[in-house]
Design a protein around this motif. Structure first.
Motif, mmCIF file in Angstrom:
data_model
loop_
_atom_site.group_PDB
_atom_site.id
_atom_site.type_symbol
_atom_site.label_atom_id
_atom_site.label_comp_id
_atom_site.label_asym_id
_atom_site.label_seq_id
_atom_site.Cartn_x
_atom_site.Cartn_y
_atom_site.Cartn_z
ATOM 1 N N ALA A 239 57.366 2.191 45.625
ATOM 2 C CA ALA A 239 56.299 1.628 45.073
ATOM 3 C C ALA A 239 55.957 0.295 46.045
ATOM 4 O O ALA A 239 54.810 0.357 46.481
ATOM 5 C CB ALA A 239 56.631 0.712 43.907
ATOM 6 N N ASP B 201 54.018 10.195 35.958
ATOM 7 C CA ASP B 201 55.418 10.158 36.455
ATOM 8 C C ASP B 201 56.467 10.470 35.190
ATOM 9 O O ASP B 201 56.499 9.869 34.140
ATOM 10 C CB ASP B 201 55.915 8.855 36.960
ATOM 11 N N PRO B 202 57.190 11.373 35.368
ATOM 12 C CA PRO B 202 58.018 11.871 34.073
ATOM 13 C C PRO B 202 59.338 10.827 33.590
ATOM 14 O O PRO B 202 59.844 11.060 32.832
ATOM 15 C CB PRO B 202 58.773 13.382 34.531
ATOM 16 N N ARG B 203 59.295 9.816 34.710
ATOM 17 C CA ARG B 203 60.551 8.871 34.249
ATOM 18 C C ARG B 203 60.012 8.042 33.109
ATOM 19 O O ARG B 203 60.837 7.409 32.524
ATOM 20 C CB ARG B 203 60.886 8.252 35.406
ATOM 21 N N ASN C 63 54.466 2.138 49.330
ATOM 22 C CA ASN C 63 52.991 2.870 48.857
ATOM 23 C C ASN C 63 52.091 1.467 48.718
ATOM 24 O O ASN C 63 51.151 1.504 49.085
ATOM 25 C CB ASN C 63 53.024 3.437 47.810
ATOM 26 N N ASN C 64 52.559 0.371 48.129
ATOM 27 C CA ASN C 64 51.566 -0.506 47.613
ATOM 28 C C ASN C 64 51.339 -1.449 48.814
ATOM 29 O O ASN C 64 50.319 -1.907 48.962
ATOM 30 C CB ASN C 64 52.278 -1.352 46.557
ATOM 31 N N MET D 234 55.858 -5.416 44.883
ATOM 32 C CA MET D 234 56.290 -5.121 43.569
ATOM 33 C C MET D 234 57.489 -5.908 43.170
ATOM 34 O O MET D 234 58.516 -5.534 43.642
ATOM 35 C CB MET D 234 56.419 -3.481 43.214
ATOM 36 N N ILE E 76 50.762 6.917 38.502
ATOM 37 C CA ILE E 76 52.165 6.290 37.753
ATOM 38 C C ILE E 76 52.284 6.962 36.311
ATOM 39 O O ILE E 76 53.409 7.184 35.984
ATOM 40 C CB ILE E 76 52.136 4.836 37.742
ATOM 41 N N GLN F 289 54.451 -3.576 33.413
ATOM 42 C CA GLN F 289 54.040 -3.875 34.873
ATOM 43 C C GLN F 289 52.513 -4.378 34.851
ATOM 44 O O GLN F 289 51.741 -3.982 34.226
ATOM 45 C CB GLN F 289 53.980 -2.284 35.531
HETATM 46 P P1 FAD Z 1 56.333 12.229 45.080
HETATM 47 O O1 FAD Z 1 57.553 11.368 45.181
HETATM 48 O O2 FAD Z 1 56.222 13.537 45.734
HETATM 49 O O3 FAD Z 1 56.177 12.471 43.508
HETATM 50 C C1 FAD Z 1 56.023 13.802 43.025
HETATM 51 C C2 FAD Z 1 55.961 13.757 41.663
HETATM 52 O O4 FAD Z 1 57.306 13.618 41.138
HETATM 53 C C3 FAD Z 1 55.271 12.528 40.828
HETATM 54 O O5 FAD Z 1 54.829 12.701 39.748
HETATM 55 C C4 FAD Z 1 56.433 11.367 40.986
HETATM 56 O O6 FAD Z 1 56.014 10.620 39.746
HETATM 57 C C5 FAD Z 1 57.637 12.458 40.352
HETATM 58 N N1 FAD Z 1 58.681 11.863 40.774
HETATM 59 C C6 FAD Z 1 59.126 11.223 42.042
HETATM 60 N N2 FAD Z 1 60.500 10.824 42.157
HETATM 61 C C7 FAD Z 1 60.907 11.266 40.829
HETATM 62 C C8 FAD Z 1 62.250 11.091 40.371
HETATM 63 N N3 FAD Z 1 63.234 10.544 40.912
HETATM 64 N N4 FAD Z 1 62.448 11.451 39.057
HETATM 65 C C9 FAD Z 1 61.435 12.222 38.284
HETATM 66 N N5 FAD Z 1 60.145 12.268 38.761
HETATM 67 C C10 FAD Z 1 59.971 11.833 40.148
HETATM 68 N N6 FAD Z 1 54.449 4.039 42.790
HETATM 69 C C11 FAD Z 1 53.741 3.165 43.594
HETATM 70 O O7 FAD Z 1 53.317 3.648 44.391
HETATM 71 N N7 FAD Z 1 53.539 1.858 43.226
HETATM 72 C C12 FAD Z 1 53.827 1.260 41.893
HETATM 73 O O8 FAD Z 1 53.669 0.144 41.912
HETATM 74 C C13 FAD Z 1 54.774 2.196 41.297
HETATM 75 N N8 FAD Z 1 55.249 1.817 40.110
HETATM 76 C C14 FAD Z 1 56.038 2.596 39.193
HETATM 77 C C15 FAD Z 1 56.465 2.059 37.794
HETATM 78 C C16 FAD Z 1 57.070 2.985 37.029
HETATM 79 C C17 FAD Z 1 57.445 2.286 35.600
HETATM 80 C C18 FAD Z 1 57.411 4.220 37.194
HETATM 81 C C19 FAD Z 1 58.059 4.965 36.385
HETATM 82 C C20 FAD Z 1 57.104 4.545 38.713
HETATM 83 C C21 FAD Z 1 56.133 3.852 39.484
HETATM 84 N N9 FAD Z 1 55.740 4.224 41.075
HETATM 85 C C22 FAD Z 1 54.933 3.417 41.465
HETATM 86 C C23 FAD Z 1 56.263 5.612 41.361
HETATM 87 C C24 FAD Z 1 54.955 6.545 41.162
HETATM 88 O O9 FAD Z 1 54.900 7.079 39.709
HETATM 89 C C25 FAD Z 1 55.053 7.926 42.031
HETATM 90 O O10 FAD Z 1 56.455 8.274 41.826
HETATM 91 C C26 FAD Z 1 55.179 7.315 43.499
HETATM 92 O O11 FAD Z 1 53.818 6.857 43.639
HETATM 93 C C27 FAD Z 1 55.209 8.382 44.516
HETATM 94 O O12 FAD Z 1 54.307 9.643 44.026
HETATM 95 P P2 FAD Z 1 53.938 10.908 44.980
HETATM 96 O O13 FAD Z 1 53.340 11.807 44.117
HETATM 97 O O14 FAD Z 1 53.188 10.191 46.158
HETATM 98 O O15 FAD Z 1 55.327 11.480 45.596
#
Ligand code: FAD
Length: 138
Positions: A28, A69-71, A31-32, A93, A66, A50
């Motif tokens: 986060a 995201d499966p978490r 990226n941010n 963040m 966000i 958030q």
């Molecule tokens: P990738 O890392 O390639 O992710 C691909 C997919 O996998 C995405 O759907 C991602 O959500 C998921 N993923 C990544 N890591 C995991 C893991 N360890 N377990 C399960 N799934 C995973 N990102 C920001 O950029 N800014 C924020 O402020 C921000 N806040 C967040 C707040 C919360 C509560 C959560 C849960 C996530 C947050 N994220 C944030 C993370 C965001 O959801 C993405 O994981 C991130 O932006 C990277 O995504 P991507 O598709 O570029 O890359």
């Protein structure tokens, strides 16, 4: 460019470890920085609360990523408003977990446990603002 603040809460799909939170925050913050987005994240009782601030289209796009995201799931937007002044500009963040200040803020809201669903927009915003002053180092 119009600046907005979006506040939402969601439910973690499993208990988050420190390592899980670290991994969310590292990505986060990285990226941010590039997106010119700032904000604050609180996690406790399997709830995330958030705030995201920045250029409207960037915040909208990031929010959609966000919530995919499966978490976490069950995301609910608490507020979405145009802003003149950022409240969280010092943090790409910020992060706060359970602490004495966290508990005392909950007490002020008459909550036994962290339940963002029971907070009004004003309460959620002041909770995030207050916790931004008492962050957890991750
Ligand atoms: P990738 O890392 O390639 O992710 C691909 C997919 O996998 C995405 O759907 C991602 O959500 C998921 N993923 C990544 N890591 C995991 C893991 N360890 N377990 C399960 N799934 C995973 N990102 C920001 O950029 N800014 C924020 O402020 C921000 N806040 C967040 C707040 C919360 C509560 C959560 C849960 C996530 C947050 N994220 C944030 C993370 C965001 O959801 C993405 O994981 C991130 O932006 C990277 O995504 P991507 O598709 O570029 O890359």
């Amino acid at each position: 460019m119009r600046q907005i603040r979006l506040i939402y809460f969601s439910r973690a799909t499993r208990d988050m470890t420190l390592a899980d939170l670290k991994s969310i925050l590292e990505i986060a913050r990285d990226n941010n920085t590039g997106l010119g987005i700032c904000g604050m994240l609180c996690y406790e009782n399997r709830y995330f609360l958030q705030a995201l601030e920045g250029e409207r289209s960037k915040v909208n796009e990031l929010y959609l990523d966000i919530i995919d995201d499966p978490r976490h799931d069950e995301a609910i937007i608490v507020s979405y408003e145009e802003i003149q002044t950022s409240m969280f500009e010092d943090w790409t963040m910020g992060y706060a977990a359970s602490s004495a200040q966290f508990a005392s803020m909950l007490q002020e809201l008459k909550q036994q446990e962290f339940e963002p669903a029971d907070m009004s927009h004003e309460q959620a915003l002041s909770f995030l603002q207050e916790m931004a002053k008492h962050q957890t180092k991750v």
